[in-house]
Design a protein around this motif. Sequence first.
Motif, short mmCIF file in Angstrom:
data_model
loop_
_atom_site.label_atom_id
_atom_site.label_comp_id
_atom_site.label_asym_id
_atom_site.label_seq_id
_atom_site.Cartn_x
_atom_site.Cartn_y
_atom_site.Cartn_z
N LYS A 1 0.94 -1.29 -0.32
CA LYS A 1 0.11 -0.36 -0.18
C LYS A 1 0.90 1.47 0.10
O LYS A 1 0.50 2.60 -0.63
CB LYS A 1 -0.73 0.38 1.29
CG LYS A 1 -1.36 -1.42 1.07
CD LYS A 1 -2.55 -1.25 2.79
CE LYS A 1 -1.77 -1.21 3.87
NZ LYS A 1 -1.15 -2.54 3.87
N THR A 2 1.91 1.20 1.07
CA THR A 2 2.68 2.88 0.80
C THR A 2 3.64 3.16 0.19
O THR A 2 3.09 3.87 -0.93
CB THR A 2 3.60 2.10 2.36
OG1 THR A 2 3.04 2.18 3.38
CG2 THR A 2 4.60 3.61 2.04
N THR A 3 4.08 1.42 -0.50
CA THR A 3 4.78 1.75 -2.03
C THR A 3 3.75 1.52 -3.13
O THR A 3 4.21 2.50 -4.00
CB THR A 3 5.56 0.16 -2.11
OG1 THR A 3 5.85 -0.47 -1.20
CG2 THR A 3 5.91 0.04 -3.30
N LEU B 1 -3.51 9.50 1.53
CA LEU B 1 -3.71 9.44 3.51
C LEU B 1 -3.00 7.94 3.67
O LEU B 1 -3.41 7.22 3.81
CB LEU B 1 -5.19 9.84 3.83
CG LEU B 1 -5.17 10.63 4.20
CD1 LEU B 1 -6.68 11.23 4.09
CD2 LEU B 1 -4.40 11.84 4.22
N ASP B 2 -1.96 8.12 4.20
CA ASP B 2 -0.79 6.86 4.59
C ASP B 2 -1.16 6.46 6.14
O ASP B 2 -1.02 6.37 6.90
CB ASP B 2 0.19 6.45 3.77
CG ASP B 2 0.52 4.76 4.15
OD1 ASP B 2 0.09 4.04 4.25
OD2 ASP B 2 2.50 5.06 3.59
N GLU B 3 -2.06 5.09 6.74
CA GLU B 3 -2.62 5.15 7.91
C GLU B 3 -2.58 6.77 8.79
O GLU B 3 -2.00 6.34 10.12
CB GLU B 3 -1.52 4.61 8.17
CG GLU B 3 -0.93 3.16 7.37
CD GLU B 3 -1.57 1.38 7.31
OE1 GLU B 3 -0.69 1.33 9.56
OE2 GLU B 3 -0.47 0.38 6.89
N TRP C 1 2.38 10.96 5.56
CA TRP C 1 3.20 9.97 6.03
C TRP C 1 2.71 8.67 6.60
O TRP C 1 2.47 8.68 7.52
CB TRP C 1 4.34 10.44 5.43
CG TRP C 1 4.71 11.14 4.92
CD1 TRP C 1 4.16 12.22 4.00
CD2 TRP C 1 5.87 10.48 3.22
NE1 TRP C 1 4.92 13.05 3.60
CE2 TRP C 1 5.75 12.19 2.99
CE3 TRP C 1 6.92 9.65 2.97
CZ2 TRP C 1 6.88 11.91 1.57
CZ3 TRP C 1 7.33 9.81 1.97
CH2 TRP C 1 7.64 10.96 1.15
N GLN C 2 2.71 7.41 6.34
CA GLN C 2 2.34 6.21 7.25
C GLN C 2 3.18 6.89 8.92
O GLN C 2 3.16 6.58 9.59
CB GLN C 2 3.01 4.75 7.03
CG GLN C 2 2.58 3.94 7.87
CD GLN C 2 2.98 2.62 7.34
OE1 GLN C 2 3.01 2.47 6.30
NE2 GLN C 2 2.58 1.46 8.27
N THR C 3 4.77 7.32 8.01
CA THR C 3 6.02 7.84 9.10
C THR C 3 5.71 9.66 10.00
O THR C 3 6.53 9.49 10.43
CB THR C 3 6.81 7.17 9.14
OG1 THR C 3 7.05 7.28 7.43
CG2 THR C 3 7.24 5.70 9.23
MG LIG Z 1 2.41 0.98 4.60
#
Ligand SMILES: [Mg+2]
Lengths: 743, 253
Positions: free
Chosen positions: B44-46, B172-174, B87-89
């Motif tokens: 997903k992030t990729t 939107l990533d997580e 970003w997820q992070t």
């Molecule tokens: Mg991810």
Amino acid sequence: MIARLSPAERVSAAALGAVALAWMIGAVLRRELFFDPVLFGLGSGAIIAALAIGLVVAFRASGVINFGHGAIATYVTYVYVSLVGTGQYPVPPIPNPLAPIEGIAGIEIVDFPTFISLGDSMGKAPALAIALATAAVLGLVAHFAIFRPLRYAPVLAKVIASVGIMLFLQAAVVLRFGARAKATEPIFPNDPVEILGTRVGQDRLWVLGTVIVITAGLWMLFRYTRFGIATRAGAENERFTTLLGFNADFGAGVSWVMASVLAGLVGILVAPITGVTPNFFTVLLISSLGAALIGRMSSFVIAAAAGLMLGIVDQELFRLELEWDWIPDIGIRRALPFVVIALAMVARGESLPSRGALTVERLPEAYVPRITRGRMVGYGALLAVAFWLTVFAPFQYRAGMQNSMIGVILALSLVVVTGYVGQISLMQMALAGIGAFSVASFGTQAGMPLPVALPLAVACGVGFGLIAAVPSLRTRGASLAIVTLASGLAMGEIFFSRPGWFGLDRGVKTTDPPELFGVEFGPNSDFIFGDGKIPTGGYGLFLLVVGALCCISVMRLRRSRLGEQMLAVRANERAAAAAGVNVAAIKLSAFAISSFFAGLGGALIAFNLGTYGTDTFGIFASLTVLAFAYLGGISTVGGAITAGTLFSEGIGIVVTNEWVIDVGPYTAYVAGFFLIGTAVYNNEGIDGFQRRQFHQLGGWLGRRFGRGPAVSGESTDVEPPVTPDEPAAASGVSGGGAEAGDG
Amino acid sequence: MGDPVLATRSLSVRFGGLVAVDDVSLECRRGRLTGLIGPNGAGKTTFIDAVTGFLPNNSKGSVLLEGEEVFGRSPHVLSHAGLTRTWQTLELFDDITVRSNLDVASRRLTVGSALLDYLRPRQRAARVNEVLDLLNLGDIAERQPRELSQGQRKLVGVGRALVAESSKILLLDEPAAGLDKAETDWFGAQLRHLVDQGYTMVLVDHDMGLVLNVCDYIHMLVFGQLTASGTPDDMRNDPEVIAAYLGHSGVEP
Ligand SMILES: [Mg+2]
Ligand SMILES: Nc1ncnc2c1ncn2[C@@H]1O[C@H](COP(=O)(O)OP(=O)(O)OP(=O)(O)O)[C@@H](O)[C@H]1O
């Protein structure tokens, strides 16, 4: 290991093979041209290779590119030479803690020993043992006191700490042994032998053999032993090795000891052949850095081979330049390795860091300059004092102010590029040199007036700065430090280290004093105020005005949108790009602005000195400027001003000399010491430290007298820094989130 | 029934031997909240990285933004074109204020505007204040992200993606990871509210409850492949989804 080559690397390997083949044919046909230099080059290449593998060991241990590696070699070598020569073991130069008292009272309370005598001259074997033990201790100190605490620190802090080691040890050598070259008895047999009809010194072959044996040994150690495998993984992933049940920290410590013993050994083995000066190995280290980089800071074999190649190429080009007139004399021989390094790094780099390559790094705070009435009064007072010191104070203070003002401008150049954008630049003094040499060429030699010559000179600085900045678009962190180091060297070699219109004239460059509307205002020109002694106040006043303007413009930069984007790039390149920031353009503009200040600073140095050589603008000067800028505070204008005060022969030093103690000979030494301390324990430099103290004081006063916390303190009263492995500890997930939830 | 704002055609990402996104073609329609779900490591992030231009050397295929091919453009160009992300992070700019975080993203800087702003500073976009109000970040606008709670930081991340004048679609990533149940519900309501106001968004999340509740349409990635797509109701009964999320706490509702 070697199997994973990218297509580009395969092509270059093939090209390399073709060149080697052509070379072999050449060697058969014209041996004096293509064979002898190779043989001689192997000798110098062996030293480069030996230092390079030491760098790889240290990097694998703790991810540090150790700029102090050469200085460790130098220090240990001097210890050895001293033991063999006179049996004296040097006491590390610890400043006499009573010195301030003694200085003021004018008495000597205790006599600090500088050497401990271990009898008359010592045999080589015990001397070697003691020297290498010293190296081991240095390695342990480097690990435990410096790089272990810096494990999770920004690359910048690590680079700074290793530059600190370099300055510190090199200054220690100068303090204890003087700056002159030393020679010592041979260790290896040195009568020449004949190889395929060419006579070479046998000792070089011994060194070469030693290097090959060590490289092979290290390769096996790291390849086949548990220790090696765990250490390698440790630099990459500490948790993983912890899972394996191996103490990565122990591995790093052992590696540091190995690295510095190796450095010492190289120094001791090489010293009898080449002699040794305090900066001999640090200069060689630059080539070694290139070799280690070609080995990706991880392969001993490739690093050693690359080191040998660099030695050979150097000798070969030297020979060819003599032989073939058509090779243009533009310093190619000495610049080529650095150009190659820069290109290799760029080819390997990425324009944005890849995912996971980022660590949470806490860089020094870049405070927004706030304009309050109190501050304006403060700046006014500062300016008034500066004015008095520049114009009316006794001559030594005036000289100090001139040096400091130039120091401020040079430090500002680093505030922009390193403080705001986070790009390490080790070429600032080379850019300054371009400013200095071109202002003389345009102004004094071509006779252009100041308003033309000075901008032209600064433009030259900016031009070179921009060219050298191109690699920064694809490299970052420690690699960028090396690329800029290489660029600075190449600039020096190509641009001003050689005789010619732009370069030297009989070893020096001369600039006439600046003149505007028929009024001359050089440091030696007449000036209406002051006691008439040299330097007069006129030039200082000019510097004060220029320096103040520079400070104001950098403050405004910080407040501007461009400055905000610079800080965004510094904080996180990927996120900045995603937020629409053109990262490349921001970096280029930062380098351009930075080179502007560097070039300007250089031109001002030119007027200040009148006559100068290349040393003023060499790599050590660049490293020292970075050191002072970091020490003062790399990311604020206040830090740059502090840095200027501390600058070599700056006003702070003059005042200390006059009032406390003559620190002159200890300047570099003390600077190196505090630099390490700043990098490890307080990365905000003196300026940031003061701010914190002030705010704490303010807060304390506020609580004490019931005014509530200090007003302007909010932005600095941060929570304890977040630990890198758990970004933003769950500290407030529920607290603040719920608050937002209510809204 | 909006037109597709973002569409991918045969988008693939390889890391060496690993195919992290495998020939994915999907569409995200205007004014809709599109969900993207999948187990850990599904890609997903990729996928987001590839769409927003961060994997130029590893990806191939085609990305259409309002019908225009944008594959291969660099991240900042895509951002100006209207493709913004979180970003997820988190990846906030940790050492500048919340307001500056949004400021940076709010407007494009050209040579001219940079110079003008340098000469006459502090002309700040009204848009930033608007977004700060929208997300209730007004009170903490002058604080730095590292002083904030995780929930607030998440919002700042969303705000930074939302603030771009040109934004057409938000990835939107997580954004809800690490929030507790109440916060997640509130957050979902906020997202729904924004979408109802006309924003187009893609929501990547593990929390099936959240995704099923707020999204209009959902895609599922497993090992880089698009294995299921449909409305939340379809997805609830999809055997693929049930298989992938068997035993996952979020499925029950
Ligand atoms: Mg991810
Ligand atoms: N830069 C990279 N190099 C190599 N492999 C990568 C890289 N980035 C991601 N991967 C791999 O690609 C796969 C997909 O990862 P990705 O992070 O996109 O999954 P995800 O669906 O976002 O997972 P999560 O739910 O944990 O966030 C994983 O196997 C991951 O290890």
